[in-house]
Design a protein around this motif. Structure first.
Motif, PDB file in Angstrom:
ATOM      1  N   VAL A 142       0.867  -1.173   0.000  1.00 38.53           N
ATOM      2  CA  VAL A 142       0.000   0.000   0.000  1.00 38.53           C
ATOM      3  C   VAL A 142       0.906   1.225   0.000  1.00 38.53           C
ATOM      4  CG1 VAL A 142      -1.555   1.396   1.439  1.00 38.53           C
ATOM      5  CG2 VAL A 142      -1.994  -1.052   1.159  1.00 38.53           C
ATOM      6  N   VAL A 143       0.524   2.263  -0.740  1.00 40.26           N
ATOM      7  CA  VAL A 143       1.241   3.534  -0.697  1.00 40.26           C
ATOM      8  C   VAL A 143       0.538   4.418   0.322  1.00 40.26           C
ATOM      9  CG1 VAL A 143       1.993   5.557  -1.993  1.00 40.26           C
ATOM     10  CG2 VAL A 143       1.916   3.320  -3.108  1.00 40.26           C
ATOM     11  N   ALA A 144       1.267   4.800   1.378  1.00 37.79           N
ATOM     12  CA  ALA A 144       0.671   5.573   2.475  1.00 37.79           C
ATOM     13  C   ALA A 144       1.110   7.021   2.416  1.00 37.79           C
ATOM     14  CB  ALA A 144       1.068   4.962   3.816  1.00 37.79           C
ATOM     15  N   HIS A 145       0.181   7.928   2.685  1.00 39.71           N
ATOM     16  CA  HIS A 145       0.488   9.360   2.701  1.00 39.71           C
ATOM     17  C   HIS A 145       0.299   9.964   4.087  1.00 39.71           C
ATOM     18  CE1 HIS A 145       0.667   9.281  -1.681  1.00 39.71           C
ATOM     19  NE2 HIS A 145      -0.469   8.606  -1.668  1.00 39.71           N
ATOM     20  N   LYS A 149      -6.424   6.635  10.954  1.00 39.30           N
ATOM     21  CA  LYS A 149      -7.049   5.338  11.242  1.00 39.30           C
ATOM     22  C   LYS A 149      -7.457   4.643   9.950  1.00 39.30           C
ATOM     23  CE  LYS A 149     -10.894   3.167  13.727  1.00 39.30           C
ATOM     24  NZ  LYS A 149     -11.358   2.398  12.540  1.00 39.30           N
ATOM     25  N   GLU A 150      -7.968   5.405   8.991  1.00 40.39           N
ATOM     26  CA  GLU A 150      -8.394   4.820   7.719  1.00 40.39           C
ATOM     27  C   GLU A 150      -7.213   4.182   6.988  1.00 40.39           C
ATOM     28  OE1 GLU A 150      -9.137   7.850   8.783  1.00 40.39           O
ATOM     29  OE2 GLU A 150     -11.308   7.643   9.127  1.00 40.39           O
ATOM     30  N   THR A 151      -6.067   4.863   7.004  1.00 41.45           N
ATOM     31  CA  THR A 151      -4.874   4.328   6.352  1.00 41.45           C
ATOM     32  C   THR A 151      -4.378   3.080   7.062  1.00 41.45           C
ATOM     33  OG1 THR A 151      -4.201   6.511   5.550  1.00 41.45           O
ATOM     34  CG2 THR A 151      -2.481   4.824   5.697  1.00 41.45           C
ATOM     35  N   LEU A 152      -4.363   3.104   8.389  1.00 36.28           N
ATOM     36  CA  LEU A 152      -3.926   1.941   9.174  1.00 36.28           C
ATOM     37  C   LEU A 152      -4.838   0.745   8.922  1.00 36.28           C
ATOM     38  CD1 LEU A 152      -3.101   3.722  12.570  1.00 36.28           C
ATOM     39  CD2 LEU A 152      -1.473   2.926  10.847  1.00 36.28           C
ATOM     40  N   ASP A 153      -6.148   1.000   8.854  1.00 35.99           N
ATOM     41  CA  ASP A 153      -7.110  -0.077   8.578  1.00 35.99           C
ATOM     42  C   ASP A 153      -6.859  -0.686   7.197  1.00 35.99           C
ATOM     43  OD1 ASP A 153      -8.314   0.315  11.013  1.00 35.99           O
ATOM     44  OD2 ASP A 153      -9.975   1.528  10.229  1.00 35.99           O
ATOM     45  N   LYS A 154      -6.617   0.173   6.223  1.00 33.71           N
ATOM     46  CA  LYS A 154      -6.368  -0.280   4.844  1.00 33.71           C
ATOM     47  C   LYS A 154      -5.103  -1.136   4.780  1.00 33.71           C
ATOM     48  CE  LYS A 154      -5.595   1.511   0.157  1.00 33.71           C
ATOM     49  NZ  LYS A 154      -5.461   2.746  -0.673  1.00 33.71           N
ATOM     50  N   ILE A 211       5.625   6.873   0.709  1.00 28.77           N
ATOM     51  CA  ILE A 211       5.894   5.817   1.684  1.00 28.77           C
ATOM     52  C   ILE A 211       5.276   4.510   1.201  1.00 28.77           C
ATOM     53  CG2 ILE A 211       5.616   5.070   4.079  1.00 28.77           C
ATOM     54  CD1 ILE A 211       5.218   8.072   4.771  1.00 28.77           C
ATOM     55  N   LEU A 212       6.092   3.502   1.092  1.00 28.55           N
ATOM     56  CA  LEU A 212       5.659   2.166   0.692  1.00 28.55           C
ATOM     57  C   LEU A 212       5.526   1.305   1.939  1.00 28.55           C
ATOM     58  CD1 LEU A 212       5.270   0.017  -1.636  1.00 28.55           C
ATOM     59  CD2 LEU A 212       7.716  -0.422  -1.413  1.00 28.55           C
ATOM     60  N   VAL A 213       4.377   0.692   2.115  1.00 27.70           N
ATOM     61  CA  VAL A 213       4.167  -0.252   3.214  1.00 27.70           C
ATOM     62  C   VAL A 213       3.874  -1.599   2.578  1.00 27.70           C
ATOM     63  CG1 VAL A 213       2.857  -0.797   5.300  1.00 27.70           C
ATOM     64  CG2 VAL A 213       3.202   1.600   4.636  1.00 27.70           C
TER      65      VAL A 213
END
Length: 234
Positions: A142-145, A149-154, A211-213
């Motif tokens: 996932v690419v995170a910006h 909470k929405e990003t962490l859930d994804k 940011i790549l996760v």
């Protein structure tokens, strides 16, 4: 591309960003193979004090310093030697963006394309291409910006744990962290979001700060060299 007879007259190898001991030995070996003397030419960014200092100690090398942010400055720096270059190369991921800027100025030499250099240094583009070729060899990502909470859930839903946080355009494992649970993910992702712009600017990161996760894939790790000729034979 130079004609074969022209190449016989060329006697200079262009090294971009640095000139390491291993490269010096490679030039000496090539001299024995070709049975003629070669000259190393090292081009470095004039804003990189460490690279300038290291290049100045290189044995029997021509050192060029220029402003890599200006195409005309690169052109001027290379102009006196353009008819002498036999090959161009670089070592270390941090020097690839510099090589990318040099490539258009030496179209007569065998080089990677500018686009392919992007693919090999931008971790997100690299993963996208791997997935296009064979999804089984690419980790889920996932690419995170942000660290909402929405990003962490994804991330938890798509990637799962354990996972690795890493900037898309930095080398030397900068800001790379391994996370085994959500609390670690939230803490480390917040730190990365906070620091990434500053470190990209300081370390000359490639492209936009992203940011790549991605999934942490366990198993043996190998380094592989692949040599590809002009006809695509590996």
């Amino acid at each position: 591309m130079s004609r074969f007879d022209e190449a016989q007259e060329r006697n200079m190898i262009l090294f971009v960003g640095s000139y390491l001991k291993s490269q010096q030995k490679a030039v000496e070996k090539l001299e024995k193979i070709l049975k003629r003397e070669l000259t190393a030419c090292v081009i470095v960014d004039d804003s990189d004090m460490a690279a300038r200092a290291a290049a100045s100690t290189a044995n029997k090398a021509v050192v060029i310093e220029c402003d890599f942010s200006k195409e005309t400055e690169i052109q001027k720096a290379l102009l006196p030697y353009k008819n002498r270059f036999l090959a161009v190369t670089c070592r270390a991921e941090r020097n690839i963006p510099l090589l990318k800027k040099v490539v258009p100025h030496v179209p007569y030499l065998n080089t990677p394309t500018e686009k392919s250099l992007d693919w090999t240094t931008d971790k997100i583009k690299m993963r996208q291409l791997l997935r296009g070729y064979d999804r089984s060899i690419s980790p889920k990502f996932v690419v995170a910006h942000d660290a909402t909470k929405e990003t962490l859930d994804k991330i938890e839903k798509i990637v799962g744990f354990p996972l690795i946080i890493k900037p898309a355009g930095l080398a030397a494992s900068l800001l790379v962290t391994l996370c085994y649970h959500r609390e670690e993910l939230e803490e480390n992702l917040k730190k990365t979001v906070k620091k990434i712009d500053q470190i990209y600017a300081k370390k000359h990161g490639r492209g936009e700060p992203q940011i790549l996760v991605e999934e942490f894939m366990e198993g043996s790790m190998y380094s592989i060299d692949t040599y590809v000729n002009q006809r695509g034979v590996m």
